[in-house]
Scaffold this active site. Sequence first.
Site, PDB file in Angstrom:
ATOM      1  N   HIS A 357      34.599  50.809 -34.205  1.00  0.00           N
ATOM      2  CA  HIS A 357      34.145  50.036 -33.568  1.00  0.00           C
ATOM      3  C   HIS A 357      34.682  48.760 -33.346  1.00  0.00           C
ATOM      4  O   HIS A 357      33.658  47.796 -32.384  1.00  0.00           O
ATOM      5  CB  HIS A 357      33.273  49.200 -34.482  1.00  0.00           C
ATOM      6  CG  HIS A 357      32.072  50.114 -35.685  1.00  0.00           C
ATOM      7  ND1 HIS A 357      30.886  50.822 -34.903  1.00  0.00           N
ATOM      8  CD2 HIS A 357      32.018  51.119 -36.436  1.00  0.00           C
ATOM      9  CE1 HIS A 357      30.132  51.190 -35.564  1.00  0.00           C
ATOM     10  NE2 HIS A 357      31.128  52.092 -36.892  1.00  0.00           N
ATOM     11  N   LYS A 545      22.570  38.639 -28.209  1.00  0.00           N
ATOM     12  CA  LYS A 545      23.618  39.210 -28.872  1.00  0.00           C
ATOM     13  C   LYS A 545      24.583  38.072 -29.513  1.00  0.00           C
ATOM     14  O   LYS A 545      24.423  36.808 -29.518  1.00  0.00           O
ATOM     15  CB  LYS A 545      24.462  40.143 -28.008  1.00  0.00           C
ATOM     16  CG  LYS A 545      25.675  39.135 -26.657  1.00  0.00           C
ATOM     17  CD  LYS A 545      26.063  40.057 -25.987  1.00  0.00           C
ATOM     18  CE  LYS A 545      24.924  41.520 -24.839  1.00  0.00           C
ATOM     19  NZ  LYS A 545      25.729  42.460 -25.364  1.00  0.00           N
ATOM     20  N   ARG A 546      25.726  38.852 -30.258  1.00  0.00           N
ATOM     21  CA  ARG A 546      26.719  37.333 -30.906  1.00  0.00           C
ATOM     22  C   ARG A 546      27.549  36.483 -30.220  1.00  0.00           C
ATOM     23  O   ARG A 546      27.522  37.940 -28.948  1.00  0.00           O
ATOM     24  CB  ARG A 546      27.257  38.359 -31.813  1.00  0.00           C
ATOM     25  CG  ARG A 546      26.665  38.633 -33.078  1.00  0.00           C
ATOM     26  CD  ARG A 546      26.115  37.452 -33.885  1.00  0.00           C
ATOM     27  NE  ARG A 546      26.979  36.591 -34.651  1.00  0.00           N
ATOM     28  CZ  ARG A 546      27.373  36.546 -35.476  1.00  0.00           C
ATOM     29  NH1 ARG A 546      26.814  37.529 -36.809  1.00  0.00           N
ATOM     30  NH2 ARG A 546      28.661  35.940 -36.378  1.00  0.00           N
ATOM     31  N   LYS A 551      31.931  38.536 -24.764  1.00  0.00           N
ATOM     32  CA  LYS A 551      31.060  38.521 -24.275  1.00  0.00           C
ATOM     33  C   LYS A 551      30.513  38.222 -23.307  1.00  0.00           C
ATOM     34  O   LYS A 551      29.246  38.158 -22.469  1.00  0.00           O
ATOM     35  CB  LYS A 551      29.512  38.972 -25.144  1.00  0.00           C
ATOM     36  CG  LYS A 551      29.835  40.185 -27.169  1.00  0.00           C
ATOM     37  CD  LYS A 551      28.819  39.635 -27.918  1.00  0.00           C
ATOM     38  CE  LYS A 551      29.051  40.871 -28.652  1.00  0.00           C
ATOM     39  NZ  LYS A 551      29.194  42.182 -28.919  1.00  0.00           N
ATOM     40  N   THR A 653      24.953  48.468 -28.143  1.00  0.00           N
ATOM     41  CA  THR A 653      23.204  49.553 -28.147  1.00  0.00           C
ATOM     42  C   THR A 653      22.237  48.521 -27.984  1.00  0.00           C
ATOM     43  O   THR A 653      21.249  48.991 -27.991  1.00  0.00           O
ATOM     44  CB  THR A 653      23.121  49.220 -29.636  1.00  0.00           C
ATOM     45  OG1 THR A 653      23.500  48.020 -30.758  1.00  0.00           O
ATOM     46  CG2 THR A 653      23.622  50.793 -30.547  1.00  0.00           C
ATOM     47  N   LYS A 657      18.287  49.375 -26.193  1.00  0.00           N
ATOM     48  CA  LYS A 657      17.579  48.728 -25.938  1.00  0.00           C
ATOM     49  C   LYS A 657      16.352  48.769 -24.741  1.00  0.00           C
ATOM     50  O   LYS A 657      15.398  48.048 -24.592  1.00  0.00           O
ATOM     51  CB  LYS A 657      17.394  47.954 -27.502  1.00  0.00           C
ATOM     52  CG  LYS A 657      18.176  48.596 -28.704  1.00  0.00           C
ATOM     53  CD  LYS A 657      17.740  47.369 -29.157  1.00  0.00           C
ATOM     54  CE  LYS A 657      19.051  47.957 -30.753  1.00  0.00           C
ATOM     55  NZ  LYS A 657      20.061  47.513 -32.020  1.00  0.00           N
TER      56      LYS A 657
HETATM   57  C1  NBG Z   1      30.465  46.384 -32.305  1.00  0.00           C
HETATM   58  C2  NBG Z   1      31.044  46.768 -31.287  1.00  0.00           C
HETATM   59  C3  NBG Z   1      29.461  47.144 -30.432  1.00  0.00           C
HETATM   60  C4  NBG Z   1      29.264  48.618 -31.386  1.00  0.00           C
HETATM   61  C5  NBG Z   1      27.928  48.365 -32.615  1.00  0.00           C
HETATM   62  C6  NBG Z   1      28.144  49.261 -33.393  1.00  0.00           C
HETATM   63  C7  NBG Z   1      31.935  45.669 -34.745  1.00  0.00           C
HETATM   64  C8  NBG Z   1      33.182  45.467 -35.124  1.00  0.00           C
HETATM   65  N1  NBG Z   1      31.582  46.176 -33.549  1.00  0.00           N
HETATM   66  O1  NBG Z   1      29.963  47.032 -29.305  1.00  0.00           O
HETATM   67  O2  NBG Z   1      31.228  45.480 -30.797  1.00  0.00           O
HETATM   68  O3  NBG Z   1      28.038  48.463 -30.663  1.00  0.00           O
HETATM   69  O4  NBG Z   1      29.784  47.614 -33.354  1.00  0.00           O
HETATM   70  O5  NBG Z   1      29.444  50.786 -32.805  1.00  0.00           O
HETATM   71  O6  NBG Z   1      31.125  45.263 -34.833  1.00  0.00           O
END
Ligand code: NBG
Length: 808
Positions: A357, A545-546, A551, A653, A657
């Site tokens: 991920h 988002k976080r 980001k 993601t 949405k």
């Molecule tokens: C996160 C990514 C996102 C991705 C999500 C789901 C982690 C390690 N990865 O870009 O930063 O959409 O995983 O795949 O949290």
Amino acid sequence: MNRITAEDLKARITTYINTTNNLDIKEATEEDVFYALANIVNEQVRPLWYKTNERYKSKQARQVYYLSMEFLIGRLIESNLLNCGMLEVANQALQELGFRAEDVYAVEQDAALGNGGLGRLAACFLDSLASLSYPGHGYGIRYRYGLFEQRIINGNQVELPDYWLKKPYPWEVRKEEEACVVQFQGEVWMHQKSDGSLEFNYEHTDKVIAVPYDIPVIGYANETVNTLRLWSAEPVSVEPDNSNDQEEFYHHLDFEHSIEQLSGFLYPDDSSYEGKELRLKQQYFLVSASVQNMLKQFKKNHRLSLKHLPEKIVIQINDTHPSLSIPELMRILMDEENLGWDEAWEITTRVFAYTNHTTLSEALETWPTAMMRKLLPRIYMIIDEINERFCQGIWFDHEEKRDKIPELAIIADEQVHMTRLAIVASFSVNGVASIHTEILKKKEMKDFHGLFPERFNNKTNGITHRRWLMQVNPKLSSLIHDMIGNQWIKRPKQLISLLRFQHDRDVLEQFAKVKNENKIALANFIHQQMGITVDDQSIFDVQIKRLHEYKRQLLNVFHIIYLYNELKENPNLDMTPRTFIFGAKAAPSYHLAKEVIKLINTVASIVNYDKEIQGKLKVIFLENYNVSLAEKIIPAADISEQISTASKEASGTGNMKFMMNGALTMGTMDGANVEIHDLVGEENMFIFGLRAEEVLDYYQHSGYHARDIYNQDDRVRRILDQLNNGEFGTHDIEFKDIYYNILFHNDPYFVLKDFEPYIESHEYAESVYRDKLKWQQMSLINIAHSGKFSSDRTIKEYVNDIWKIKPV
Ligand code: NBG
């Protein structure tokens, strides 16, 4: 499922309140009604849950297990009602009983058992698995404290513990009979058996009981109810040897306490890795309990020898966090089931599939060998052996790669490299968006790709359109229904037929009306939460988002400061009013991220109260961003900010949405933005900035000098100087670290480099917004193409290419 009417439901709620709470419905609180409703859902669901399991057993179905340290499920009441076909009826019944449905639903605490995208993806996947009638279940940890609750005090993030289990959680069922023991530490002894083979015995281990709590995962309008099984750690109930011995007694209490910590709290990091022993314990706790449980079920359901295991189960590991499941399965097969190494390895490598991920190096897990050897001695021995055999394989079979062994070895530099372990032992390795998978293959995992090209594949993420469209945006769903019927609910790609209406002024206006109603609802919520009035005719520009440097919330704030500076120069500037909305949690130890939160709030406190700019700018930071808050914000967004430094966001993601709810993406060519772009075209979103290849090239060959931009661009210099001279903030050192990071650490995420194109892209977006119909048309085109991003599509791809399971 039995169709239930609003009348029935009212009667059942009333009876429940009368008999369980001993109250008249008029005296009942929202909380009473919430539990009544949850109970009624459970009564519908429990028999189906039982039958689903029976069906899987009798059909001897092959099952997939999704193993994850995080399941960010949020609230379940509405999605459970929706999937049972009861949501509309419940809304009506509650209203007729004199309650506001949303207040009743809000009684449920968010289950924040995840950080962000990775955990939410796991939750969407479970929803799709069940909704497509696939035998697939989740295994995770029942953290007593989920992701911290965020308060903003004087502009700063303050973290409070999230004790989400304060009130009874109505969806879970404790399964004492499925409990098992997980062992840590101790010594491992080798004995030679009479046949010459080796036997391993463990002594003096610390034992922990893992007790599962099951949560039903309800399929949409079908009879499938799968299981999310969350483990809770409990002490083995033995009395200390000598209860008169005080010291021993306290030692025992300490030990009990340390055990409860195992499922105590969720680590609050997203896309970064902390090498903490407790985290390693949590990971092993999850995988040991889960693998034991899978084998127990395999034996119960099938009268087959273990060599048939890969025919009946497949385990998807969600990032490397659960990758100790690999040596754990090896351990059980060899030490408890008496298989030899080769047989065990053959089985293991046909069972595991791994999803990556992130390519951020700070997120790639490694554990010090000394820590692992002490905590998990037998597991370490097995990893060591896997590593030996793997390295020897390269040495003998891939001579050309011999010099690469240090970078490929699972154990190197006194660290265990979990990514390498996961790749070596899995039959499938996938990234989560096409650009991400390409980067894995060509860069991050290039040498592994060279060794095992057939293992690598892409599975672009998706989200459940049931929660993220039908549930959160009922007005839009019903308008879509009026336009194209309801085929899209089962087949979201059918949303494409909305394209028919792209030139229909009347229809476009109806879509615009829905968006505006959603904006008014959000404006009301903001007013109620923060006492700030926002203009529903302004552009709602959202970044939720976080909080992470990559980001680039900072780029967003710089743009806001730039607009503010422009307005101060010329208060009569002809500008469409903007409302910038943020929601973001920073990891508690991530200093720079917290400084950005402070900056956003500081800018907000200046801009929102400056009469001179005539309300043309508002900045809203909504505290405690979580799934439920996202559900309120997304339907109301005009612009979706997806502005990561290209190559850094594996997929994203949130972008999906927003698109599905008609927001237009302001984004870089990163993650799934690229695929959104491929579908809707350049002209239906706002793409700007460096491309991934350019960023990667800069990292490799340097050539970027942030200071040049500072020197050349007055707008940029002005902003940075404002940070540095105390113009924003109560004292002049407040934002020094941001300033230093950009000018002295050469702006590692290219904020200045992308500043100009970002400003231009926003100017263009504003000009388009003035043409309401044009904007609405673009919005409609986005909704129409969003079907691809349903997690139903993603799950079908996992099923066809990796899992090979069948709907039951
Ligand atoms: C996160 C990514 C996102 C991705 C999500 C789901 C982690 C390690 N990865 O870009 O930063 O959409 O995983 O795949 O949290």
